[in-house]
Design a protein around this motif. Structure first.
Motif, PDB file in Angstrom:
ATOM      1  N   PHE A   8    -131.669  -8.391  29.183  1.00 42.59           N
ATOM      2  CA  PHE A   8    -131.269  -9.212  28.051  1.00 42.59           C
ATOM      3  C   PHE A   8    -131.747 -10.644  28.226  1.00 42.59           C
ATOM      4  O   PHE A   8    -131.614 -11.235  29.299  1.00 42.59           O
ATOM      5  CB  PHE A   8    -129.747  -9.216  27.914  1.00 42.59           C
ATOM      6  CG  PHE A   8    -129.153  -7.869  27.658  1.00 42.59           C
ATOM      7  CD1 PHE A   8    -128.899  -7.437  26.368  1.00 42.59           C
ATOM      8  CD2 PHE A   8    -128.871  -7.015  28.717  1.00 42.59           C
ATOM      9  CE1 PHE A   8    -128.369  -6.186  26.123  1.00 42.59           C
ATOM     10  CE2 PHE A   8    -128.337  -5.756  28.489  1.00 42.59           C
ATOM     11  CZ  PHE A   8    -128.084  -5.334  27.192  1.00 42.59           C
ATOM     12  N   ASP A   9    -132.275 -11.208  27.153  1.00 44.81           N
ATOM     13  CA  ASP A   9    -132.401 -12.656  27.076  1.00 44.81           C
ATOM     14  C   ASP A   9    -130.982 -13.233  27.098  1.00 44.81           C
ATOM     15  O   ASP A   9    -130.010 -12.545  26.739  1.00 44.81           O
ATOM     16  CB  ASP A   9    -133.127 -13.032  25.782  1.00 44.81           C
ATOM     17  CG  ASP A   9    -133.132 -14.516  25.539  1.00 44.81           C
ATOM     18  OD1 ASP A   9    -133.679 -15.252  26.379  1.00 44.81           O
ATOM     19  OD2 ASP A   9    -132.568 -14.952  24.522  1.00 44.81           O
ATOM     20  N   ALA A  10    -130.855 -14.473  27.510  1.00 46.47           N
ATOM     21  CA  ALA A  10    -129.519 -15.074  27.632  1.00 46.47           C
ATOM     22  C   ALA A  10    -129.113 -15.858  26.392  1.00 46.47           C
ATOM     23  O   ALA A  10    -128.153 -15.508  25.685  1.00 46.47           O
ATOM     24  CB  ALA A  10    -129.466 -15.975  28.866  1.00 46.47           C
ATOM     25  N   LEU A 120    -132.916 -11.850  31.807  1.00 50.37           N
ATOM     26  CA  LEU A 120    -134.237 -12.442  32.055  1.00 50.37           C
ATOM     27  C   LEU A 120    -134.361 -13.618  31.103  1.00 50.37           C
ATOM     28  O   LEU A 120    -134.497 -13.443  29.892  1.00 50.37           O
ATOM     29  CB  LEU A 120    -135.358 -11.439  31.814  1.00 50.37           C
ATOM     30  CG  LEU A 120    -136.783 -11.974  31.995  1.00 50.37           C
ATOM     31  CD1 LEU A 120    -137.030 -12.400  33.437  1.00 50.37           C
ATOM     32  CD2 LEU A 120    -137.816 -10.954  31.547  1.00 50.37           C
ATOM     33  N   SER A 121    -134.320 -14.836  31.644  1.00 48.58           N
ATOM     34  CA  SER A 121    -134.141 -16.005  30.789  1.00 48.58           C
ATOM     35  C   SER A 121    -134.995 -17.177  31.229  1.00 48.58           C
ATOM     36  O   SER A 121    -135.337 -17.328  32.408  1.00 48.58           O
ATOM     37  CB  SER A 121    -132.662 -16.426  30.829  1.00 48.58           C
ATOM     38  OG  SER A 121    -132.449 -17.642  30.159  1.00 48.58           O
ATOM     39  N   ASN A 122    -135.289 -18.030  30.256  1.00 50.72           N
ATOM     40  CA  ASN A 122    -135.897 -19.328  30.543  1.00 50.72           C
ATOM     41  C   ASN A 122    -134.946 -20.253  31.298  1.00 50.72           C
ATOM     42  O   ASN A 122    -135.369 -21.241  31.889  1.00 50.72           O
ATOM     43  CB  ASN A 122    -136.297 -20.024  29.235  1.00 50.72           C
ATOM     44  CG  ASN A 122    -137.602 -19.509  28.670  1.00 50.72           C
ATOM     45  OD1 ASN A 122    -138.385 -18.858  29.351  1.00 50.72           O
ATOM     46  ND2 ASN A 122    -137.839 -19.804  27.392  1.00 50.72           N
ATOM     47  N   GLY A 123    -133.668 -19.964  31.247  1.00 53.74           N
ATOM     48  CA  GLY A 123    -132.671 -20.844  31.839  1.00 53.74           C
ATOM     49  C   GLY A 123    -132.854 -21.040  33.328  1.00 53.74           C
ATOM     50  O   GLY A 123    -133.341 -20.147  34.034  1.00 53.74           O
ATOM     51  N   PHE A 176    -135.617  -3.940  26.591  1.00 56.34           N
ATOM     52  CA  PHE A 176    -135.512  -5.393  26.572  1.00 56.34           C
ATOM     53  C   PHE A 176    -134.912  -5.822  25.246  1.00 56.34           C
ATOM     54  O   PHE A 176    -135.375  -5.410  24.176  1.00 56.34           O
ATOM     55  CB  PHE A 176    -136.886  -6.032  26.754  1.00 56.34           C
ATOM     56  CG  PHE A 176    -136.844  -7.534  26.792  1.00 56.34           C
ATOM     57  CD1 PHE A 176    -136.528  -8.199  27.963  1.00 56.34           C
ATOM     58  CD2 PHE A 176    -137.100  -8.287  25.658  1.00 56.34           C
ATOM     59  CE1 PHE A 176    -136.467  -9.591  28.004  1.00 56.34           C
ATOM     60  CE2 PHE A 176    -137.045  -9.669  25.680  1.00 56.34           C
ATOM     61  CZ  PHE A 176    -136.732 -10.315  26.856  1.00 56.34           C
ATOM     62  N   VAL A 177    -133.891  -6.682  25.319  1.00 56.70           N
ATOM     63  CA  VAL A 177    -133.130  -7.080  24.126  1.00 56.70           C
ATOM     64  C   VAL A 177    -133.139  -8.594  24.020  1.00 56.70           C
ATOM     65  O   VAL A 177    -132.794  -9.299  24.975  1.00 56.70           O
ATOM     66  CB  VAL A 177    -131.680  -6.571  24.215  1.00 56.70           C
ATOM     67  CG1 VAL A 177    -130.919  -6.917  22.937  1.00 56.70           C
ATOM     68  CG2 VAL A 177    -131.637  -5.068  24.485  1.00 56.70           C
ATOM     69  N   SER A 178    -133.516  -9.101  22.841  1.00 63.64           N
ATOM     70  CA  SER A 178    -133.531 -10.550  22.621  1.00 63.64           C
ATOM     71  C   SER A 178    -133.184 -10.866  21.180  1.00 63.64           C
ATOM     72  O   SER A 178    -133.532 -10.115  20.262  1.00 63.64           O
ATOM     73  CB  SER A 178    -134.909 -11.130  22.953  1.00 63.64           C
ATOM     74  OG  SER A 178    -134.923 -12.537  22.750  1.00 63.64           O
ATOM     75  N   SER A 179    -132.522 -11.996  20.988  1.00 63.50           N
ATOM     76  CA  SER A 179    -132.261 -12.493  19.637  1.00 63.50           C
ATOM     77  C   SER A 179    -133.427 -13.308  19.111  1.00 63.50           C
ATOM     78  O   SER A 179    -133.435 -13.679  17.931  1.00 63.50           O
ATOM     79  CB  SER A 179    -130.996 -13.355  19.621  1.00 63.50           C
ATOM     80  OG  SER A 179    -131.202 -14.521  20.406  1.00 63.50           O
ATOM     81  N   ASN A 180    -134.394 -13.610  19.969  1.00 70.26           N
ATOM     82  CA  ASN A 180    -135.590 -14.340  19.561  1.00 70.26           C
ATOM     83  C   ASN A 180    -136.670 -13.341  19.165  1.00 70.26           C
ATOM     84  O   ASN A 180    -137.150 -12.577  20.018  1.00 70.26           O
ATOM     85  CB  ASN A 180    -136.096 -15.226  20.700  1.00 70.26           C
ATOM     86  CG  ASN A 180    -135.073 -16.266  21.107  1.00 70.26           C
ATOM     87  OD1 ASN A 180    -134.678 -17.098  20.305  1.00 70.26           O
ATOM     88  ND2 ASN A 180    -134.619 -16.209  22.354  1.00 70.26           N
ATOM     89  N   GLY A 181    -137.044 -13.359  17.897  1.00 70.25           N
ATOM     90  CA  GLY A 181    -138.027 -12.390  17.431  1.00 70.25           C
ATOM     91  C   GLY A 181    -139.332 -12.459  18.196  1.00 70.25           C
ATOM     92  O   GLY A 181    -139.942 -11.430  18.518  1.00 70.25           O
ATOM     93  N   TRP A 182    -139.777 -13.672  18.521  1.00 68.96           N
ATOM     94  CA  TRP A 182    -141.040 -13.833  19.255  1.00 68.96           C
ATOM     95  C   TRP A 182    -140.937 -13.261  20.660  1.00 68.96           C
ATOM     96  O   TRP A 182    -141.918 -12.723  21.195  1.00 68.96           O
ATOM     97  CB  TRP A 182    -141.413 -15.318  19.326  1.00 68.96           C
ATOM     98  CG  TRP A 182    -140.361 -16.195  19.917  1.00 68.96           C
ATOM     99  CD1 TRP A 182    -139.360 -16.850  19.251  1.00 68.96           C
ATOM    100  CD2 TRP A 182    -140.152 -16.475  21.311  1.00 68.96           C
ATOM    101  NE1 TRP A 182    -138.556 -17.525  20.133  1.00 68.96           N
ATOM    102  CE2 TRP A 182    -139.008 -17.324  21.406  1.00 68.96           C
ATOM    103  CE3 TRP A 182    -140.823 -16.112  22.476  1.00 68.96           C
ATOM    104  CZ2 TRP A 182    -138.536 -17.788  22.626  1.00 68.96           C
ATOM    105  CZ3 TRP A 182    -140.344 -16.584  23.692  1.00 68.96           C
ATOM    106  CH2 TRP A 182    -139.220 -17.409  23.754  1.00 68.96           C
TER     107      TRP A 182
END
Length: 228
Positions: A8-10, A120-123, A176-182
């Motif tokens: 997951f993206d955070a 898995l995050s940019n954070g 892989f799951v993200s709220s960011n479409g890109w």
């Protein structure tokens, strides 16, 4: 090939990026901020993303905390009328972002099904660990992966490589799951099976790849992971 690992993206996916501004706006001691917070939160998030992309493209990396601070300073100047103490309060609250309501039970269901779970995050690690602790998610996450280990922001492919390096899985074994479409689109191009969590009903980004599935929230993830 069945799904073995759910990643997951955070920010915006598990954690509500507007929560810091919303929480401060709910404090009666900050009435002027209560009027301005939606616009501040919107600009803050937009600049946070833009600055990460620009730094990745230019090859001038800094950690996501600095990007977050820079983005907030831009937002506060753009909107104006914010008291001097509110900047630091917002930054402090960013380490305690609220998870979306369905997140704990969703992750618990994945763990009960025997799946590996990760962020898995940019954070930066400190930011992510603070959010995970604040939301009480330590027991339902196997790994918290930060781009700081490779020194570039998503959607660089080397970031998505971290999943295989950590879990020993092929891309087709990863959801892989993200709220960011890109982000979901780039992960699909990488080879992951992807879900875009489109809470706002936004249109698809015009990119070379598209997420395989779109969901309104995270409640459907355990079912998707079991049946894909």
């Amino acid at each position: 090939m069945p799904i073995a690992t759910c990643v997951f993206d955070a920010y915006g996916t598990l954690f509500d990026v507007a929560a810091a501004a919303r929480r401060l706006a709910a404090d009666p001691a900050h009435p002027r901020f209560a009027e301005a917070w939606p616009r501040i939160a919107e600009i803050w998030r937009l600049k946070q993303l833009q600055y990460s992309w620009l730094r990745a493209t230019a090859g001038v990396h800094t950690d996501f905390w600095q990007v977050t601070v820079d983005a907030l300073d831009y937002a506060l100047e753009a909107v104006g009328g914010v008291a001097s103490d509110e900047r630091q309060l917002l930054l402090d609250l960013y380490f305690e972002l609220d998870a979306y309501p369905e997140v704990p039970s969703m992750l618990a269901a994945l763990k009960e099904a025997g799946l590996e779970t990760a962020i898995l995050s940019n954070g930066s690690p400190a930011m992510l660990n603070g959010a995970v602790r604040s939301a009480g998610l330590e027991a339902v996450l196997d790994e918290v992966l930060s781009v700081e280990s490779v020194g570039v922001f998503k959607p660089a492919r080397v970031v998505y490589d971290l999943v295989g390096h950590t879990f020993g899985r092929t891309p087709r074994e990863v959801l892989f799951v993200s709220s960011n479409g890109w982000d979901a689109a780039a992960a699909a191009g990488y080879g992951f099976r992807t879900v875009w969590v489109n809470r706002n009903g936004d249109p698809l980004d015009r990119l070379p790849w598209t997420p395989q599935k779109i969901a309104e929230d995270l409640r459907v993830i355990p079912e998707l992971a079991a049946t894909w």
